[in-house]
Design a protein around this motif. Structure first.
Motif, PDB file in Angstrom:
ATOM      1  N   PRO A  19       9.198 -37.474 -24.904  1.00  0.00           N
ATOM      2  CA  PRO A  19      10.437 -38.120 -25.391  1.00  0.00           C
ATOM      3  C   PRO A  19      11.385 -37.154 -26.082  1.00  0.00           C
ATOM      4  O   PRO A  19      12.609 -37.201 -25.857  1.00  0.00           O
ATOM      5  N   LEU A  20      10.862 -36.272 -26.924  1.00  0.00           N
ATOM      6  CA  LEU A  20      11.711 -35.302 -27.610  1.00  0.00           C
ATOM      7  C   LEU A  20      12.348 -34.341 -26.612  1.00  0.00           C
ATOM      8  O   LEU A  20      13.536 -34.000 -26.722  1.00  0.00           O
ATOM      9  N   CYS A  21      11.576 -33.900 -25.644  1.00  0.00           N
ATOM     10  CA  CYS A  21      12.088 -33.021 -24.604  1.00  0.00           C
ATOM     11  C   CYS A  21      13.249 -33.679 -23.854  1.00  0.00           C
ATOM     12  O   CYS A  21      14.308 -33.063 -23.652  1.00  0.00           O
ATOM     13  N   LEU A  22      13.072 -34.936 -23.482  1.00  0.00           N
ATOM     14  CA  LEU A  22      14.101 -35.650 -22.720  1.00  0.00           C
ATOM     15  C   LEU A  22      15.334 -35.940 -23.565  1.00  0.00           C
ATOM     16  O   LEU A  22      16.470 -35.820 -23.076  1.00  0.00           O
ATOM     17  N   ASP A  23      15.134 -36.312 -24.812  1.00  0.00           N
ATOM     18  CA  ASP A  23      16.275 -36.578 -25.698  1.00  0.00           C
ATOM     19  C   ASP A  23      17.163 -35.344 -25.826  1.00  0.00           C
ATOM     20  O   ASP A  23      18.391 -35.451 -25.891  1.00  0.00           O
ATOM     21  N   ALA A  24      16.549 -34.167 -25.875  1.00  0.00           N
ATOM     22  CA  ALA A  24      17.303 -32.928 -26.047  1.00  0.00           C
ATOM     23  C   ALA A  24      18.136 -32.576 -24.812  1.00  0.00           C
ATOM     24  O   ALA A  24      19.003 -31.700 -24.887  1.00  0.00           O
ATOM     25  N   LEU A  25      17.878 -33.250 -23.696  1.00  0.00           N
ATOM     26  CA  LEU A  25      18.656 -32.985 -22.486  1.00  0.00           C
ATOM     27  C   LEU A  25      19.963 -33.761 -22.438  1.00  0.00           C
ATOM     28  O   LEU A  25      20.841 -33.454 -21.615  1.00  0.00           O
ATOM     29  N   MET A  26      20.132 -34.744 -23.314  1.00  0.00           N
ATOM     30  CA  MET A  26      21.312 -35.601 -23.269  1.00  0.00           C
ATOM     31  C   MET A  26      22.631 -34.830 -23.341  1.00  0.00           C
ATOM     32  O   MET A  26      23.577 -35.170 -22.612  1.00  0.00           O
ATOM     33  N   PRO A  27      22.767 -33.808 -24.197  1.00  0.00           N
ATOM     34  CA  PRO A  27      24.035 -33.070 -24.206  1.00  0.00           C
ATOM     35  C   PRO A  27      24.382 -32.459 -22.839  1.00  0.00           C
ATOM     36  O   PRO A  27      25.555 -32.318 -22.500  1.00  0.00           O
ATOM     37  N   GLY A  28      23.358 -32.121 -22.064  1.00  0.00           N
ATOM     38  CA  GLY A  28      23.607 -31.582 -20.734  1.00  0.00           C
ATOM     39  C   GLY A  28      24.148 -32.634 -19.780  1.00  0.00           C
ATOM     40  O   GLY A  28      24.988 -32.342 -18.920  1.00  0.00           O
ATOM     41  N   LEU A  29      23.678 -33.863 -19.925  1.00  0.00           N
ATOM     42  CA  LEU A  29      24.230 -34.964 -19.132  1.00  0.00           C
ATOM     43  C   LEU A  29      25.685 -35.198 -19.489  1.00  0.00           C
ATOM     44  O   LEU A  29      26.542 -35.377 -18.621  1.00  0.00           O
ATOM     45  N   GLU A  30      25.963 -35.207 -20.798  1.00  0.00           N
ATOM     46  CA  GLU A  30      27.325 -35.445 -21.263  1.00  0.00           C
ATOM     47  C   GLU A  30      28.275 -34.348 -20.810  1.00  0.00           C
ATOM     48  O   GLU A  30      29.463 -34.599 -20.579  1.00  0.00           O
ATOM     49  N   ALA A  31      27.751 -33.134 -20.662  1.00  0.00           N
ATOM     50  CA  ALA A  31      28.575 -32.005 -20.223  1.00  0.00           C
ATOM     51  C   ALA A  31      28.722 -31.931 -18.703  1.00  0.00           C
ATOM     52  O   ALA A  31      29.412 -31.046 -18.189  1.00  0.00           O
ATOM     53  N   GLY A  32      28.062 -32.843 -17.983  1.00  0.00           N
ATOM     54  CA  GLY A  32      28.142 -32.838 -16.531  1.00  0.00           C
ATOM     55  C   GLY A  32      27.353 -31.725 -15.869  1.00  0.00           C
ATOM     56  O   GLY A  32      27.650 -31.318 -14.744  1.00  0.00           O
ATOM     57  N   LEU A  33      26.322 -31.250 -16.560  1.00  0.00           N
ATOM     58  CA  LEU A  33      25.526 -30.132 -16.042  1.00  0.00           C
ATOM     59  C   LEU A  33      24.383 -30.580 -15.138  1.00  0.00           C
ATOM     60  O   LEU A  33      23.996 -29.869 -14.219  1.00  0.00           O
ATOM     61  N   ILE A  34      23.783 -31.718 -15.449  1.00  0.00           N
ATOM     62  CA  ILE A  34      22.506 -32.091 -14.836  1.00  0.00           C
ATOM     63  C   ILE A  34      22.718 -32.956 -13.596  1.00  0.00           C
ATOM     64  O   ILE A  34      23.237 -34.078 -13.678  1.00  0.00           O
ATOM     65  N   ARG A  35      22.305 -32.443 -12.471  1.00  0.00           N
ATOM     66  CA  ARG A  35      22.371 -33.213 -11.221  1.00  0.00           C
ATOM     67  C   ARG A  35      21.206 -34.186 -11.123  1.00  0.00           C
ATOM     68  O   ARG A  35      21.377 -35.333 -10.676  1.00  0.00           O
ATOM     69  N   GLU A  36      20.026 -33.727 -11.540  1.00  0.00           N
ATOM     70  CA  GLU A  36      18.838 -34.564 -11.453  1.00  0.00           C
ATOM     71  C   GLU A  36      17.777 -34.030 -12.398  1.00  0.00           C
ATOM     72  O   GLU A  36      17.784 -32.862 -12.788  1.00  0.00           O
ATOM     73  N   LEU A  37      16.893 -34.925 -12.771  1.00  0.00           N
ATOM     74  CA  LEU A  37      15.736 -34.586 -13.604  1.00  0.00           C
ATOM     75  C   LEU A  37      14.490 -34.940 -12.813  1.00  0.00           C
ATOM     76  O   LEU A  37      14.322 -36.095 -12.388  1.00  0.00           O
ATOM     77  N   ILE A  38      13.626 -33.953 -12.621  1.00  0.00           N
ATOM     78  CA  ILE A  38      12.402 -34.155 -11.846  1.00  0.00           C
ATOM     79  C   ILE A  38      11.211 -33.923 -12.760  1.00  0.00           C
ATOM     80  O   ILE A  38      11.067 -32.847 -13.348  1.00  0.00           O
ATOM     81  N   VAL A  39      10.365 -34.921 -12.903  1.00  0.00           N
ATOM     82  CA  VAL A  39       9.119 -34.785 -13.649  1.00  0.00           C
ATOM     83  C   VAL A  39       7.991 -34.698 -12.624  1.00  0.00           C
ATOM     84  O   VAL A  39       7.747 -35.634 -11.868  1.00  0.00           O
ATOM     85  N   SER A  40       7.329 -33.561 -12.604  1.00  0.00           N
ATOM     86  CA  SER A  40       6.273 -33.290 -11.625  1.00  0.00           C
ATOM     87  C   SER A  40       4.924 -33.398 -12.331  1.00  0.00           C
ATOM     88  O   SER A  40       4.541 -32.512 -13.089  1.00  0.00           O
ATOM     89  N   ASP A  41       4.215 -34.462 -12.060  1.00  0.00           N
ATOM     90  CA  ASP A  41       3.023 -34.799 -12.837  1.00  0.00           C
ATOM     91  C   ASP A  41       1.738 -34.404 -12.118  1.00  0.00           C
ATOM     92  O   ASP A  41       1.641 -34.465 -10.893  1.00  0.00           O
ATOM     93  N   GLY A  42       0.746 -34.031 -12.922  1.00  0.00           N
ATOM     94  CA  GLY A  42      -0.532 -33.608 -12.371  1.00  0.00           C
ATOM     95  C   GLY A  42      -1.652 -34.612 -12.565  1.00  0.00           C
ATOM     96  O   GLY A  42      -2.821 -34.224 -12.549  1.00  0.00           O
TER      97      GLY A  42
END
Length: 227
Positions: A19-42
């Motif tokens: 959750p903390l990792c994902l919350d910290a990505l929000m400024p990148g969404l607001e800046a129009g940087l992030i096309r997609e977020l991929i969580v690759s689970d094991g």
């Protein structure tokens, strides 16, 4: 025009940190940087899948092993830039500005962030400073610092190799020191392993592993020792 960056996060029972990792990505969404977020689970058995899917991430399951998971995430990523990030790392709020500068000024090079530990222990800053010096002097950043690189460069060096350990070191060796920039934004990573094992003991253990690898020990042998 699509946003440029695909963020790829490998996970395994990461519900306490994700959750903390994902919350910290929000400024990148607001800046129009992030096309997609991929969580690759094991193969997580905790709330990791629900957290990832609740965030709107593309969630993929595969074989356990961070290298395998990074490779799988990169295979489906559509961005012109790939940003590999550990689930226990939270980026500082200025990361979008620093990344945008890099994309504009060094469009053919990779970048990592400045390492910091989320701890008030007096050893935290000392060990982070040592790691940042290693990244500057030797071009060998930790995987905890994230890795941002153009898709074309990722393909040129052959991407991550399916290794049981040192996959992060191997890829930056292939990229080369001259093609890696260190951004001033921080990758603030969990200190849980250091607090569990002891700061000096863990630091010494990590130093011995990387030294043995650089001297020619196989990742397979090191992984057996690591575990």
């Amino acid at each position: 025009m699509p946003a440029p960056v695909s963020i790829i996060i490998p996970t395994l029972n990461a519900a306490s940190d994700l959750p903390l990792c994902l919350d910290a990505l929000m400024p990148g969404l607001e800046a129009g940087l992030i096309r997609e977020l991929i969580v690759s689970d094991g193969g997580s058995e905790d709330a990791t899948p629900a957290i990832a899917e609740g965030s709107g991430a593309a969630f993929i399951r595969g074989e356990k092993g961070r290298a395998k998971q990074l490779i799988a995430g990169a295979e489906i990523a559509r961005g012109d830039w790939l940003f590999f990030l550990h689930a226990d790392t939270a980026l500082s709020r200025d990361w979008p500005e620093r990344v945008l500068d890099h994309l504009s000024e060094r469009p053919d090079k990779a970048a990592v962030l400045t390492l910091a530990y989320r701890s008030d222990h007096p050893m935290a800053k000392r060990i982070a400073a040592r790691a940042n010096r290693r990244a500057r002097w030797l071009g060998l950043p930790y995987g905890d610092q994230g890795l941002l690189l153009p898709r074309a460069l990722y393909d040129e060096v052959g991407g991550y190799e399916d290794l049981p350990l040192m996959e992060d070191v191997r890829i930056v060796q292939k990229i080369g020191k001259s093609r890696i920039s260190i951004l001033s934004a921080e990758a603030r990573t969990s200190a849980a392993k250091y607090e569990r094992d002891g700061w000096r003991k863990r630091s010494w253990h990590n130093a011995m592993l990387i030294s043995r690898y650089l001297l020619g020990a196989s990742p397979q042998k090191l992984a057996a020792k690591y575990r």
